[in-house]
Design a protein around this motif. Structure first.
Motif, short mmCIF file in Angstrom:
data_model
loop_
_atom_site.label_atom_id
_atom_site.label_comp_id
_atom_site.label_asym_id
_atom_site.label_seq_id
_atom_site.Cartn_x
_atom_site.Cartn_y
_atom_site.Cartn_z
N TRP A 143 34.29 59.50 23.44
CA TRP A 143 34.65 58.10 23.22
C TRP A 143 35.62 57.62 24.29
O TRP A 143 36.41 58.39 24.84
CB TRP A 143 35.26 57.93 21.83
N GLU B 131 34.67 49.29 24.55
CA GLU B 131 34.90 50.63 24.01
C GLU B 131 33.57 51.19 23.56
O GLU B 131 32.66 50.44 23.19
CB GLU B 131 35.90 50.61 22.87
N GLU C 70 36.87 43.85 28.27
CA GLU C 70 37.35 45.05 27.58
C GLU C 70 36.23 45.61 26.71
O GLU C 70 35.63 44.90 25.92
CB GLU C 70 38.57 44.74 26.71
N LYS D 103 37.75 53.83 26.06
CA LYS D 103 38.06 52.41 26.15
C LYS D 103 38.36 52.12 27.61
O LYS D 103 39.01 52.92 28.27
CB LYS D 103 39.28 52.03 25.30
N GLU D 104 37.85 50.99 28.12
CA GLU D 104 38.15 50.63 29.50
C GLU D 104 37.96 49.14 29.71
O GLU D 104 37.36 48.44 28.89
CB GLU D 104 37.30 51.42 30.48
N THR D 105 38.51 48.66 30.82
CA THR D 105 38.33 47.27 31.23
C THR D 105 37.47 47.28 32.48
O THR D 105 37.78 47.97 33.45
CB THR D 105 39.69 46.61 31.53
#
Length: 221
Positions: free
Chosen positions: A190, A178, A176, A192-194
Motif C-alpha cells: 500500500w 492512495e 493526491e 500514498k503519493e502526490t
C-alpha cells in the motif's frame, strides 16, 4: 528445446490484432493491424471505462497503474480500464476490458456513456489517434476487490472524485492518490503519493478537459 516467453507471444498477437480504421470525419476506410495503426497514425476506436466508487461516504475515482510489462507507457497511471475495439467487435464488446483487467462482472447496460471523444497521443515512438468511446461505471465494492490482470495492470489507486476532476480539467497541477501495487503472487503493497501529469499516459489536454466536463455533466444529470 526452445524456451517460449509467453508474454512476448501475447505482445506479438496484440500487435497483429486487426482494427477498423477511420478518416477524420469518422467514416470507416478499411482495416489495419494494431502495429500499423500506431505507426501511421490511423484513427481507430477504443473503449474506456472510468470506475467510481464510494468509501466512507466519500466518492473516489479509481486509476490503474499500468503494468511494467506494457510495451507503451509502462508503469504510469491511466483510465481504470481501457482497450482497443477490434474490427470484428462492436462498442458493446469493449466491456470485456473491465472484466479482464479488473475482474468485475459488469455488463454493457450497467455503464453510463460519456460520449465518443477524440484522443490523440503522440510521442517519438507512437502516433495514437483514437476515437474513444468513454463510459462511467459506479461500483459499490472497495477497490481491494479488484482482481487485476497482471500482464496489463500492476496496481490500483484512488483519488477523491472532484480532486480528480480538477486535476483533469487543469485547475490543479497535482493529485493526491492512495492505493496498492500488486506483486506476481498477488500480494499488495500500500502507498500514498502526490502525482503530476508526467505520471499519467500523455493524453492530449483537450481530451483531459473533455472527460472532466463529461463526468461533471453526468453527475449533475
Amino acid at each position: 528445446m526452445v524456451k517460449v516467453n509467453l508474454w512476448e507471444v501475447v505482445c506479438i498477437c496484440m500487435e497483429t490484432e486487426m482494427l477498423t480504421i477511420f478518416d477524420e470525419s469518422g467514416s470507416a476506410i478499411g482495416v489495419a493491424t494494431r502495429d500499423e495503426v500506431h505507426n501511421k497514425g490511423y484513427w481507430h476506436q477504443t473503449f474506456q471505462c472510468y470506475v467510481v466508487g464510494k468509501e466512507n461516504h466519500e466518492e473516489y475515482m479509481y486509476l490503474q497503474l499500468r503494468s511494467h510489462l506494457k510495451k507503451d507507457f509502462a508503469n504510469v497511471y491511466d483510465i481504470t480500464a481501457a482497450g482497443h475495439i477490434l474490427s470484428n467487435e462492436t462498442v458493446a464488446d469493449g466491456v470485456r476490458e473491465v472484466n479482464e483487467e479488473l475482474g468485475l462482472n459488469v455488463t454493457y447496460d450497467q455503464l453510463n456513456s460519456l460520449g465518443m471523444l477524440p484522443n490523440v497521443i503522440e510521442t517519438e515512438t507512437i502516433k495514437d489517434h483514437e476515437l474513444s468511446h468513454v463510459f462511467l461505471y459506479e461500483m459499490t465494492e472497495p477497490m481491494e476487490t479488484f482482481i487485476l490482470q497482471p500482464e496489463e495492470v500492476s496496481g490500483m489507486a484512488k483519488a477523491r472524485l472532484y480532486d480528480f476532476i480538477s486535476f483533469y480539467n487543469g485547475d490543479s497541477d497535482h493529485l493526491e492518490i492512495e492505493g496498492y501495487k500488486q506483486d506476481s503472487s498477488g500480494g499488495k503493497t500500500w502507498f500514498k503519493e502526490t502525482i503530476s501529469k508526467d505520471r499519467f499516459v500523455p493524453h492530449s489536454k483537450q481530451y483531459f478537459v473533455s472527460v472532466a466536463e463529461a463526468i461533471c455533466s453526468n453527475r449533475k444529470a
